[in-house]
Design an enzyme around this catalytic site. Structure first.
Site, PDB file in Angstrom:
ATOM      1  N   ASN A   9       0.938  -1.303  -0.008  1.00 41.74           N
ATOM      2  CA  ASN A   9      -0.191  -0.001   0.118  1.00 41.74           C
ATOM      3  C   ASN A   9       0.967   1.216   0.253  1.00 41.74           C
ATOM      4  OD1 ASN A   9      -1.654   2.044   0.495  1.00 41.74           O
ATOM      5  ND2 ASN A   9      -2.746   1.057   2.126  1.00 41.74           N
ATOM      6  N   ARG A  90      -2.694  -1.814  -3.359  1.00 39.33           N
ATOM      7  CA  ARG A  90      -3.937  -1.382  -3.096  1.00 39.33           C
ATOM      8  C   ARG A  90      -3.843   0.027  -4.383  1.00 39.33           C
ATOM      9  NH1 ARG A  90      -5.519   2.652   1.702  1.00 39.33           N
ATOM     10  NH2 ARG A  90      -7.614   2.956   1.142  1.00 39.33           N
ATOM     11  N   HIS A 179     -12.934   2.574   0.334  1.00 42.61           N
ATOM     12  CA  HIS A 179     -12.455   1.436   1.066  1.00 42.61           C
ATOM     13  C   HIS A 179     -13.267   0.114   0.957  1.00 42.61           C
ATOM     14  CE1 HIS A 179     -12.704   5.040   4.382  1.00 42.61           C
ATOM     15  NE2 HIS A 179     -11.427   4.605   4.249  1.00 42.61           N
ATOM     16  N   ARG A 240     -11.078  15.502   6.979  1.00 43.27           N
ATOM     17  CA  ARG A 240     -12.065  16.094   5.917  1.00 43.27           C
ATOM     18  C   ARG A 240     -13.599  16.432   6.509  1.00 43.27           C
ATOM     19  NH1 ARG A 240     -10.737  10.383   3.376  1.00 43.27           N
ATOM     20  NH2 ARG A 240      -8.928  10.752   2.278  1.00 43.27           N
ATOM     21  N   GLU A 380      -7.981  -5.450   5.456  1.00 46.56           N
ATOM     22  CA  GLU A 380      -7.959  -4.883   4.105  1.00 46.56           C
ATOM     23  C   GLU A 380      -6.701  -5.750   3.427  1.00 46.56           C
ATOM     24  OE1 GLU A 380      -8.065  -0.816   5.554  1.00 46.56           O
ATOM     25  OE2 GLU A 380      -9.004  -0.516   3.906  1.00 46.56           O
TER      26      GLU A 380
END
Ligand code: ADP
Length: 394
Positions: A9, A90, A179, A240, A380
């Protein structure tokens, strides 16, 4: 291990990696390089119970992956002897094209590059990791697994924005969602915990990490999700804003003369809990709220209220849910956020078991609750390795 996959990742200044078995989803070795490109980069490498940390100057992603290879040689099995079946990457944005994992070739690389306009903060860094790994492991398949792919099943009623046709047709403007590997994994696990097949149940997954999103999963398929064209939409996050009136951007541009790049930064990097509570780390926000800090208390209320609104909306979108699953750093660890997000959903079938919630579950609703609420640790990297293994065996 029978299907060892090196999962990478690659972010703009970091590289996370795990050696995962794509069949058992178990990770034997994992690590993280932080501050790539700065004078003091930190490489943390874990093999079983052994953890090593070293500081070095790692100039770029090429030097980073070489340092990863060296770390495996020093601790654990050298990657050359690990029997790797693939390196899996990813990739945040797959656009409309990549709705499944794909083996990377030059053409795929160029397509991921073109999608950078939709994910300028993420895709270029993901791509850099792919380019470097292709050079470093030329004989291994490089597989790209996309954060957006699980949401390819979201129907038009939920993925189209009511904006001019040319925006949608010529500029890719629609909701994509992110996600995806986490929502896919956690919704499947939730069905497993209910003792049912994923195709028999409706699950709402709240992935609450630094980035956060909620997804409505109908019989194994994503039918709505809170992030949109980019990861900015939806929940309040670490930095965010989540949902705002888009006219705020025009207002601030006119009022202050701020450029769109500045406003983009403000909404992605300087908003959310950082703007409301002055802190990103939810543990710190909770402690401050506990200590009477009014800004932290309101920030927590806003954070939980937004999640609650999405969960309520998704119970409606699904026509009823069998389970709600909380995951990621905050979802797995904060009993307070889970309780705050579920408060007042009793009328919709949520009966929280406070003691079970405080203990962290896994099931945190009462035995008679019409909707089962659970805490499901995400995986993940495991999901990326599993999808990679499935792709290569087909
Ligand atoms: P990322 O999106 O970076 O992968 P994570 O899923 O690791 O993020 O989640 C990071 C968040 O989890 C941070 O805001 C951190 O404060 C929060 N977190 C971790 N442990 C706890 C805890 N015990 N209580 C509350 N929040 C926690």
């Amino acid at each position: 291990m029978s299907a060892p996959v090196l999962v990478v990742n690659s972010g703009s200044s970091s590289i996370k990696y795990q050696l995962v078995d794509g069949e058992t989803l178990q990770a034997s070795t994992s690590g993280l390089i932080e501050r790539v490109g700065q004078s003091e980069s930190i490489l943390t490498h874990r093999h079983g119970d052994e953890r090593t940390e070293r500081t070095a100057h790692i100039a770029d992603h090429a030097a980073g992956l070489e340092a990863v290879v060296a770390a495996f040689e020093e601790h654990g099995t050298p990657l050359a002897d690990a029997g790797l079946i693939a390196v899996a990457h990813r990739v945040v944005h797959g656009g409309e094209r990549f709705v499944q994992p794909v083996v990377v070739d030059d053409e795929v690389e160029a397509a991921i590059d073109r999608l950078s306009s939709l994910a300028p903060l993420h895709n270029p860094a993901n791509l850099e990791g792919i380019r470097v790994a292709r050079k470093l492991f030329p004989r291994l398949p490089q597989v790209a697994v996309f954060d957006t792919a699980f949401h390819a099943t979201v129907p038009e009623r939920a993925h189209l924005y009511a904006v001019p046709a040319s925006w949608r047709e010529d500029h890719g403007v629609r909701r994509y969602g992110f996600h995806g590997t986490s929502h896919a994994y956690v919704s499947r696990k939730a069905a497993e915990m209910l003792g049912r097949h994923p195709k028999e149940v409706n699950v709402i997954v709240a992935h609450l990490g630094n980035g956060a999103s909620v997804t409505a999963v109908e019989r194994g398929r994503s039918i709505d999700t809170s992030m949109g064209l980019t990861p900015l939409e939806g929940l309040v996050m670490g930095t965010r804003s989540g949902d705002i009136d888009p006219a705020i951007v025009f207002h601030m541009h006119r009022s202050t003369g701020a450029s769109f790049a500045d406003l983009d930064d403000a909404l992605n990097k300087e908003s959310g809990m950082l703007a409301l509570a002055g802190q990103i780390d939810m543990r710190v926000v909770e402690a401050a709220a506990e200590g009477g800090d009014r800004a932290a208390q309101i920030a927590l209320e806003i954070y939980c209220y937004r999640i609650r609104k999405y969960i309520g909306a998704y119970i409606a979108a699904l026509g009823g849910a069998d389970a709600i699953a909380f995951t990621a750093g905050i979802g797995e660890n904060s009993a307070e956020v889970r309780a705050g997000a579920l408060g007042s959903l009793t009328a919709l079938g949520v009966r929280l078991d406070e003691a079970a919630n405080a203990a962290g579950g896994p099931v945190i609703s009462t035995p008679g609750s019409p909707i089962t609420v659970m805490v499901v640790p995400t995986n993940e990297e495991g999901e990326i390795a599993a999808q990679t293994t499935a792709l290569l065996r087909n």
